[in-house]
Design an enzyme around this catalytic site. Sequence first.
Site, PDB file in Angstrom:
ATOM      1  N   ASP A 102      48.427 -49.323 -10.831  1.00  0.00           N
ATOM      2  CA  ASP A 102      49.535 -48.880  -9.974  1.00  0.00           C
ATOM      3  C   ASP A 102      49.070 -48.583  -8.548  1.00  0.00           C
ATOM      4  OD1 ASP A 102      52.195 -48.726 -10.722  1.00  0.00           O
ATOM      5  OD2 ASP A 102      51.934 -46.908 -11.908  1.00  0.00           O
ATOM      6  N   LYS A 114      58.527 -53.221 -18.120  1.00  0.00           N
ATOM      7  CA  LYS A 114      57.091 -53.475 -17.928  1.00  0.00           C
ATOM      8  C   LYS A 114      56.469 -54.069 -19.200  1.00  0.00           C
ATOM      9  CE  LYS A 114      56.861 -49.843 -14.509  1.00  0.00           C
ATOM     10  NZ  LYS A 114      56.210 -48.701 -13.881  1.00  0.00           N
ATOM     11  N   GLN A 126      53.822 -43.458 -16.109  1.00  0.00           N
ATOM     12  CA  GLN A 126      55.161 -43.567 -15.538  1.00  0.00           C
ATOM     13  C   GLN A 126      55.578 -42.238 -14.903  1.00  0.00           C
ATOM     14  OE1 GLN A 126      56.893 -46.430 -15.381  1.00  0.00           O
ATOM     15  NE2 GLN A 126      58.529 -45.430 -14.251  1.00  0.00           N
TER      16      GLN A 126
HETATM   17  N1  LIG Z   1      53.826 -45.166 -12.390  1.00  0.00           N
HETATM   18  C1  LIG Z   1      54.914 -45.509 -11.694  1.00  0.00           C
HETATM   19  N2  LIG Z   1      55.995 -44.736 -11.746  1.00  0.00           N
HETATM   20  C2  LIG Z   1      57.091 -45.107 -11.017  1.00  0.00           C
HETATM   21  C3  LIG Z   1      57.112 -46.311 -10.279  1.00  0.00           C
HETATM   22  C4  LIG Z   1      55.936 -47.085 -10.242  1.00  0.00           C
HETATM   23  O1  LIG Z   1      55.861 -48.130  -9.565  1.00  0.00           O
HETATM   24  N3  LIG Z   1      54.869 -46.664 -10.977  1.00  0.00           N
HETATM   25  N4  LIG Z   1      58.261 -46.704  -9.592  1.00  0.00           N
HETATM   26  C5  LIG Z   1      59.510 -45.998  -9.873  1.00  0.00           C
HETATM   27  C6  LIG Z   1      60.191 -46.515 -11.092  1.00  0.00           C
HETATM   28  N5  LIG Z   1      60.139 -47.964 -11.135  1.00  0.00           N
HETATM   29  C7  LIG Z   1      59.206 -48.515 -11.919  1.00  0.00           C
HETATM   30  O2  LIG Z   1      58.544 -47.922 -12.683  1.00  0.00           O
HETATM   31  C8  LIG Z   1      61.035 -48.710 -10.331  1.00  0.00           C
HETATM   32  C9  LIG Z   1      62.230 -48.186  -9.883  1.00  0.00           C
HETATM   33  C10 LIG Z   1      63.114 -48.965  -9.131  1.00  0.00           C
HETATM   34  C11 LIG Z   1      62.784 -50.258  -8.826  1.00  0.00           C
HETATM   35  C12 LIG Z   1      63.720 -51.123  -8.054  1.00  0.00           C
HETATM   36  O3  LIG Z   1      63.340 -52.174  -7.598  1.00  0.00           O
HETATM   37  N6  LIG Z   1      64.959 -50.718  -7.887  1.00  0.00           N
HETATM   38  C13 LIG Z   1      65.921 -51.484  -7.178  1.00  0.00           C
HETATM   39  C14 LIG Z   1      67.076 -51.832  -8.074  1.00  0.00           C
HETATM   40  C15 LIG Z   1      66.684 -52.859  -9.068  1.00  0.00           C
HETATM   41  C16 LIG Z   1      67.821 -53.197 -10.021  1.00  0.00           C
HETATM   42  O4  LIG Z   1      68.805 -52.485 -10.108  1.00  0.00           O
HETATM   43  O5  LIG Z   1      67.673 -54.213 -10.687  1.00  0.00           O
HETATM   44  C17 LIG Z   1      66.458 -50.657  -6.020  1.00  0.00           C
HETATM   45  O6  LIG Z   1      66.288 -49.433  -6.045  1.00  0.00           O
HETATM   46  O7  LIG Z   1      67.011 -51.275  -5.093  1.00  0.00           O
HETATM   47  C18 LIG Z   1      61.586 -50.765  -9.248  1.00  0.00           C
HETATM   48  C19 LIG Z   1      60.720 -49.998 -10.015  1.00  0.00           C
HETATM   49  C20 LIG Z   1      59.245 -44.527 -10.084  1.00  0.00           C
HETATM   50  N7  LIG Z   1      58.193 -44.333 -11.029  1.00  0.00           N
END
Ligand SMILES: Nc1nc2c(c(=O)[nH]1)N[C@@H](CN(C=O)c1ccc(C(=O)N[C@@H](CCC(=O)O)C(=O)O)cc1)CN2
Length: 165
Positions: free
Chosen positions: A83, A14, A58
């Site tokens: 968010d 991020k 987060q």
């Molecule tokens: N305040 C927040 N906390 C969390 C969020 C959020 O959006 N806001 N989301 C998740 C953690 N996260 C970002 O912070 C996140 C996790 C996973 C993915 C994602 O796209 N994963 C893919 C794999 C991507 C890769 O391996 O390159 C998948 O699962 O298929 C995006 C964002 C929890 N906390």
Amino acid sequence: VGDRQDSNVYIGQKLKSATEVGITAKHVKLGTDISESALLTIVNQLNEDPNVHGIIVQLPLDCNTAIDSDLVTNAIAREKDVDGLGVVNAGRLARGNLDCFVPCTPRGCLELIQSPRGAGLASLAGVSAVVVGRSKIVGSPMAELLTWHHATVTLCHSRTKDLAQ
Ligand SMILES: Nc1nc2c(c(=O)[nH]1)N[C@@H](CN(C=O)c1ccc(C(=O)N[C@@H](CCC(=O)O)C(=O)O)cc1)CN2
């Protein structure tokens, strides 16, 4: 809050993405022993800081203390809740008022569905969509976003029977 390896990776991504698009982003790293009231005080200070335009807490919180994460995300001023996890933005999305912050993963998925470089479905009217998962960050807002773009949505989750069917 804390030092989860996965969260550190997401936060790093991020910060990097923010820099790439010209946003000054700062990571306020807090210890696992922080109390709920101390965390709320920090969120309120950021709410009142005119130099801060967006706040992301987060998740999950990695703490040794009992902190209500909904209380914390709801403490973020709605105009800084980038968010879209607070009740005002989440409520607007649920009611079809898209003049709100939408959680980034569903928003990105919609972009992929609609973009000519993705599925290219510019209009979702009459489309049947299945969303698997009902989390507040991905599944629920994804289902709502698709619904208000006129798709017919089936939301499946961990208690859905015969998911494969
Ligand atoms: N305040 C927040 N906390 C969390 C969020 C959020 O959006 N806001 N989301 C998740 C953690 N996260 C970002 O912070 C996140 C996790 C996973 C993915 C994602 O796209 N994963 C893919 C794999 C991507 C890769 O391996 O390159 C998948 O699962 O298929 C995006 C964002 C929890 N906390």
